[in-house]
Design an enzyme around this catalytic site. Structure first.
Site, PDB file in Angstrom:
ATOM      1  N   CYS A   1       0.833  -1.198   0.000  1.00  0.00           N
ATOM      2  CA  CYS A   1       0.000   0.000   0.000  1.00  0.00           C
ATOM      3  C   CYS A   1       0.869   1.251   0.000  1.00  0.00           C
ATOM      4  CB  CYS A   1      -0.930  -0.009   1.207  1.00  0.00           C
ATOM      5  SG  CYS A   1      -1.923   1.485   1.303  1.00  0.00           S
TER       6      CYS A   1
ATOM      7  N   CYS B   1      -0.465   4.075   2.154  1.00  0.00           N
ATOM      8  CA  CYS B   1      -0.289   3.918   3.608  1.00  0.00           C
ATOM      9  C   CYS B   1       1.158   4.182   4.011  1.00  0.00           C
ATOM     10  CB  CYS B   1      -0.632   2.500   4.050  1.00  0.00           C
ATOM     11  SG  CYS B   1      -2.084   1.810   3.308  1.00  0.00           S
ATOM     12  N   ASP B   2       2.108   3.678   3.213  1.00  0.00           N
ATOM     13  CA  ASP B   2       3.501   3.640   3.664  1.00  0.00           C
ATOM     14  C   ASP B   2       4.456   4.541   2.882  1.00  0.00           C
ATOM     15  OD1 ASP B   2       2.735   1.713   5.519  1.00  0.00           O
ATOM     16  OD2 ASP B   2       2.950   0.101   4.054  1.00  0.00           O
TER      17      ASP B   2
END
Ligand code: NDP
Length: 309
Positions: free
Chosen positions: A134, A137-138
């Site tokens: 992701c 997300c990261d």
């Protein structure tokens, strides 16, 4: 034991749309939200292809809006995971991860799909230490660093483009000699100077002390041009597609060879009477938010017709 006329499993566009339609038809329903409330769209950036938002909309915002719309209309929601459904009984008996059991006259399965990994032992070894599925997300952790994205579809291109705004350089590792992504996404990555596309390339391993420092790659695998080489990277992002979330069904609902729920006809019915499916969990082909929302609407109408029969 709580009873509901329709249990909706999943909180993506399909699940929320089904809830909106059911409550507006005065059908009592309960939506079980799962671990990732809002589903896959909460992990993307701007959504530009969901009609009604001329300037695009943030994925998480879109899902919050759908959730709030369903709540405002009176839908009931509960956090948690469905771990089992007993479809041999009527009403169906549904077990949640907190041990609670519920009964339902009908079920709409809208559990979506989960990111796939290559299956390399190094993906597990470096989980949370440079390996991610992701970018949204990261990606933040890789500002001014070098990262690689695996895949040649829309997701991979979108993630490579997103990461290029944070990272110093992005490799796009594509196993074929072409991108499968839409023309627009292809153009976006091709024209991005920070993205280097490695065609005909597979990943065979990762290396690094206490975190990813590089990847072992092979070009033209299995041919006489086969070439092994390494790239130095700090982050390794998978974007190679998704697996439908159907395990909790325990084989009671018919699936296709890839694990997607088989629909029996032109509606959202499955092979089990009273069980319907909507969204990515039953859609190996379109896999779009708008298609999932439309399927949620259709499932709710199918449930209404089934209950009135
Ligand atoms: P896709 O299935 O479209 O693409 C998966 C990619 O990963 C392909 O390039 C595939 O290669 C590659 N791949 C699969 N397995 C491996 C492996 N083991 N090793 C290396 N590469 C592998 O998945 P996406 O998640 O990209 O997209 C899913 C759907 O969602 C699509 O319909 C897409 O159009 C849509 N989507 C739309 C977006 C938008 O419109 N904004 C954004 C994101 C997704 P190969 O081509 O060789 O099979």
């Amino acid at each position: 034991m709580e009873h509901t006329k329709c249990l909706i499993i999943g909180s993506g566009p399909a699940g929320y749309t089904a809830a909106i339609y059911l409550v507006r038809s005065a059908i009592d329903c309960l939506l079980i939200e799962g671990l990732q409330v809002g589903g896959q769209l909460t992990q993307t950036t701007t959504i530009e292809n969901f009609p009604g938002f001329p300037d695009g909309i943030d994925g998480t915002q879109l899902m919050d809006n759908m959730r709030q719309q369903a709540l405002n209309l009176g839908a009931k929601m509960q956090q948690g995971m469905v771990t089992a459904v007993d479809m041999a009984q009527r009403p169906f008996v549904v077990t949640l991860d907190n041990g609670e059991t519920l009964t339902a006259d009908t079920v709409i399965v809208a559990t979506g799909a989960t990111a796939k990994y290559l299956g390399l032992p190094d993906e597990t070894k470096y989980a949370g230490q440079g390996v991610s599925a992701c970018a949204t997300c990261d990606g933040f952790f890789y500002r001014k660093r070098v990262v690689a994205v695996v895949g040649g579809g829309d997701t991979a291109c979108e993630e490579a483009d997103y990461l290029s705004h944070l990272a110093r350089k992005v490799y796009l590792i594509v196993r074929k000699d072409y991108l499968r992504a839409s023309e627009a996404m292809q153009r976006r990555v091709m024209e991005n100077e920070k993205i280097e596309i490695l065609f005909n390339t597979n990943t065979v391993g990762l290396f690094g002390e206490g975190g990813v420092e590089g990847a072992h790659l092979v070009r033209f695998k299995g041919t006489d041009k086969e070439e092994l080489f390494d790239i130095a990277i700090d982050g390794f992002f998978l974007a190679i597609g998704h697996r439908p979330n159907t395990e909790f069904l325990g084989g009671q609902v018919e699936l296709d060879e890839q694990g997607y729920i088989k629909l029996t006809g032109h509606n959202t019915a499955t092979n089990v009477e009273g069980v319907f499916a909507a969204g990515d969990v039953a859609d190996p082909h379109y896999r779009q938010a708008i298609a999932a929302a439309a399927a949620g609407c259709r499932a709710a109408i199918d449930v209404k017709q089934y209950l009135s029969r």
